[in-house]
Design a protein around this motif. Structure first.
Motif, PDB file in Angstrom:
ATOM      1  N   VAL A 197       0.817  -1.214   0.000  1.00  0.00           N
ATOM      2  CA  VAL A 197       0.000   0.000   0.000  1.00  0.00           C
ATOM      3  C   VAL A 197       0.848   1.261   0.000  1.00  0.00           C
ATOM      4  N   GLY A 198       2.177   1.108   0.236  1.00  0.00           N
ATOM      5  CA  GLY A 198       3.066   2.268   0.179  1.00  0.00           C
ATOM      6  C   GLY A 198       3.067   3.124   1.424  1.00  0.00           C
ATOM      7  N   GLN A 199       2.576   2.579   2.550  1.00  0.00           N
ATOM      8  CA  GLN A 199       2.527   3.340   3.801  1.00  0.00           C
ATOM      9  C   GLN A 199       2.415   2.382   4.960  1.00  0.00           C
ATOM     10  N   LYS A 200       2.951   2.766   6.128  1.00  0.00           N
ATOM     11  CA  LYS A 200       2.885   1.900   7.288  1.00  0.00           C
ATOM     12  C   LYS A 200       1.503   1.924   7.917  1.00  0.00           C
ATOM     13  N   ILE A 201       0.801   0.784   7.831  1.00  0.00           N
ATOM     14  CA  ILE A 201      -0.497   0.664   8.493  1.00  0.00           C
ATOM     15  C   ILE A 201      -0.526  -0.556   9.405  1.00  0.00           C
ATOM     16  N   ALA A 202       0.416  -1.492   9.208  1.00  0.00           N
ATOM     17  CA  ALA A 202       0.470  -2.702  10.024  1.00  0.00           C
ATOM     18  C   ALA A 202       1.764  -2.711  10.815  1.00  0.00           C
ATOM     19  N   ILE A 203       1.707  -3.149  12.078  1.00  0.00           N
ATOM     20  CA  ILE A 203       2.916  -3.188  12.895  1.00  0.00           C
ATOM     21  C   ILE A 203       3.783  -4.363  12.480  1.00  0.00           C
ATOM     22  N   THR A 204       5.080  -4.187  12.629  1.00  0.00           N
ATOM     23  CA  THR A 204       6.027  -5.241  12.288  1.00  0.00           C
ATOM     24  C   THR A 204       6.939  -5.485  13.489  1.00  0.00           C
ATOM     25  N   SER A 205       7.412  -6.710  13.606  1.00  0.00           N
ATOM     26  CA  SER A 205       8.258  -7.088  14.735  1.00  0.00           C
ATOM     27  C   SER A 205       8.977  -8.380  14.414  1.00  0.00           C
ATOM     28  N   PRO A 206      10.203  -8.569  14.945  1.00  0.00           N
ATOM     29  CA  PRO A 206      10.874  -9.850  14.771  1.00  0.00           C
ATOM     30  C   PRO A 206      10.217 -10.973  15.557  1.00  0.00           C
ATOM     31  N   ILE A 207       9.294 -10.631  16.461  1.00  0.00           N
ATOM     32  CA  ILE A 207       8.586 -11.629  17.253  1.00  0.00           C
ATOM     33  C   ILE A 207       7.387 -12.125  16.454  1.00  0.00           C
ATOM     34  N   SER A 208       7.167 -13.441  16.421  1.00  0.00           N
ATOM     35  CA  SER A 208       6.080 -14.010  15.628  1.00  0.00           C
ATOM     36  C   SER A 208       4.722 -13.756  16.268  1.00  0.00           C
ATOM     37  N   GLN A 209       3.673 -13.947  15.470  1.00  0.00           N
ATOM     38  CA  GLN A 209       2.281 -13.849  15.905  1.00  0.00           C
ATOM     39  C   GLN A 209       1.936 -12.468  16.448  1.00  0.00           C
ATOM     40  N   PRO A 257     -12.578   5.323  -1.497  1.00  0.00           N
ATOM     41  CA  PRO A 257     -11.997   6.501  -2.157  1.00  0.00           C
ATOM     42  C   PRO A 257     -10.557   6.222  -2.568  1.00  0.00           C
ATOM     43  N   PRO A 258     -10.114   6.746  -3.711  1.00  0.00           N
ATOM     44  CA  PRO A 258      -8.780   6.417  -4.242  1.00  0.00           C
ATOM     45  C   PRO A 258      -7.616   6.771  -3.330  1.00  0.00           C
ATOM     46  N   ASP A 259      -7.763   7.780  -2.443  1.00  0.00           N
ATOM     47  CA  ASP A 259      -6.639   8.195  -1.602  1.00  0.00           C
ATOM     48  C   ASP A 259      -6.640   7.544  -0.221  1.00  0.00           C
ATOM     49  N   LEU A 260      -7.530   6.587   0.023  1.00  0.00           N
ATOM     50  CA  LEU A 260      -7.583   5.902   1.307  1.00  0.00           C
ATOM     51  C   LEU A 260      -6.639   4.704   1.278  1.00  0.00           C
ATOM     52  N   VAL A 261      -5.866   4.499   2.364  1.00  0.00           N
ATOM     53  CA  VAL A 261      -4.938   3.360   2.408  1.00  0.00           C
ATOM     54  C   VAL A 261      -5.356   2.299   3.423  1.00  0.00           C
ATOM     55  N   THR A 262      -6.335   2.583   4.277  1.00  0.00           N
ATOM     56  CA  THR A 262      -6.856   1.574   5.193  1.00  0.00           C
ATOM     57  C   THR A 262      -8.260   1.973   5.616  1.00  0.00           C
TER      58      THR A 262
END
Length: 321
Positions: A50-62, A202-207
Motif C-alpha cells: 500500500v506504500g505506507q505503514k499501516i500494520a505493525i512489524t516485529s521480529p517476534i512471531s504472531q 476513495p482512491p486516496d484511502l490506504v486503510t
C-alpha cells in the motif's frame, strides 16, 4: 491517513467525507487475503503493497491480531489487501480466535496470496496451510518472501516451494517485503488475476481502520520491540481518550497485561521502560496524524485476559463474521 477522528463522530460514513467516484471502463478490483505462518513477513508486505505503514512489524512471531485491510489504488485497479494473523497451533482462547479469523478470510476474499519464508526450505507449517487451501475454491498465488535473506546457493530452498506450487497448480512469485524488490511485479500479477469491478473505497484511502486502532497498534509495536519475550503476547492496548486541538492531539491509553511481574517490566526502574515505550510510540503516532502528540500510558493487570471471551471482546478481539 486522514486527520478525521471517526471514533468520535456518531454514524460516521466514509461517503460523508469523501465521495467514491465511478470506476472507469475496464477497471479491476477485488479483495486479496495475505495468509501464511507467523513471522513470514505478511505485515511488512502489507505496508510495502500500500506504500505506507499501516500494520505493525516485529521480529517476534504472531504479532498481527486483527484482520487489517490495506488499500492500493491505481488508475486501472483497486486491491483491498486483508492481512491476517499467522496460522499456527493455538495455545489459548486468544490464539483460537486469531486462527479462526485467519481461516475465515480464506473463503471471504477473491484471491489468496500465500506468503512463505524464502530464507528457509518449505516446512510442515507451510504444508499444513497448503492442505487447508485445498478445501477452498479461492485462487492462490504462492509468494516466496525474504529473497534478500536467501543464502548464495538457494536452489534447494526455491525448489522446495516451486514443488509445493506445482503440486497444487499454483502460480508462484518471489520478492522481498523488506527491501521492496519485485513488489511492483507482484502488484501487477495480482491485478491481472482480478475481475472487473468498482471502486470500493476513495482512491486516496490506504486503510479502512479508524485512527484509534492504528494508534493502539503503534503502541503495541514498541512494546514488542523493547520488552522481553515473556511480555509481548500478553499485552493488549485500549485507547481511552483522544482529544484534538489545533496545536496538539492528547491521547490516553491503557496497556493491559496478565501478571504483576509483566506490569513491573513494562514500567521499568523508576518508569524508564514506560517512558521509552511512550516516546517511541509518540513519534510513530505523530507521523500517522501529521501533528504534535501528547501520549500518556497506564498499565493495568487483567489476569488471564487471553483466556476470557468477555475480556477478549472488551479489548476488541472477537471472531469475525
Amino acid at each position: 491517513m486522514s486527520n478525521i477522528n471517526i471514533d468520535n463522530i456518531p454514524n460516521f460514513d466514509f461517503s460523508d467525507a469523501m465521495m467514491i467516484p465511478e470506476a472507469p471502463a475496464g477497471f479491476k478490483s477485488g479483495f486479496v487475503g495475505i495468509i501464511g505462518r507467523p513471522n513470514v513477513g505478511k505485515s511488512t508486505l502489507m505496508n510495502q503493497l500500500v506504500g505506507q505503514k499501516i500494520a505493525i512489524t516485529s521480529p517476534i512471531s504472531q504479532t498481527t491480531r486483527n484482520r487489517l485491510r490495506g488499500i492500493f489504488t491505481t488508475e486501472l485497479a483497486q486491491i483491498i489487501f486483508v492481512d491476517t494473523p499467522g496460522i499456527h497451533k493455538p495455545h489459548h482462547q486468544l490464539g483460537q480466535v486469531l486462527v479462526k479469523n485467519a481461516k475465515l478470510a480464506i473463503d471471504s476474499v477473491d484471491l489468496l496470496l500465500f506468503v512463505v519464508d524464502g530464507s528457509v526450505s518449505c516446512g510442515g507449517g507451510d504444508r499444513y496451510i497448503a492442505d487447508l487451501l485445498t478445501n477452498s475454491k479461492t485462487p492462490v498465488i504462492l509468494g516466496i518472501n525474504k529473497i534478500d535473506e536467501q543464502p548464495k546457493k538457494s536452489e534447494e530452498i526455491n525448489q522446495s516451494y516451486i514443488q509445493l506450487a506445482n503440486n497444487y497448480h499454483w502460480t508462484y512469485t518471489k520478492f522481498s517485503a523488506k527491501t521492496g524488490a519485485e513488489i511492483p511485479q507482484l502488484q501487477e500479477l495480482l491485478i491481472n488475476q482480478l475481475e472487473p469491478g468498482p471502486l470500493y473505497y476513495p482512491p486516496d484511502l490506504v486503510t479502512d481502520q479508524p485512527e484509534r486502532f492504528i494508534m493502539g497498534e503503534l503502541i503495541r509495536e514498541q512494546i514488542l520491540l523493547l520488552t522481553r519475550e515473556e511480555v509481548p503476547h500478553s499485552v493488549a492496548i485500549a485507547i481511552d481518550l483522544v482529544e484534538e486541538t489545533a496545536k496538539i492531539t492528547r491521547i490516553l491509553a491503557t496497556i493491559h497485561v496478565e501478571r504483576d511481574s509483566q506490569k513491573g517490566i513494562l514500567i521499568g526502574k523508576s518508569g524508564t521502560m514506560l517512558r521509552a515505550i511512550g516516546s517511541a510510540a509518540r513519534e510513530q503516532i505523530q507521523k500517522l496524524i501529521s501533528g504534535k502528540v501528547y501520549l500518556e500510558l497506564f498499565v493495568k493487570v487483567q489476569p488471564k485476559w487471553r483466556q476470557s471471551r468477555l475480556h477478549l471482546s472488551e479489548l476488541g478481539y472477537r471472531v469475525e463474521e
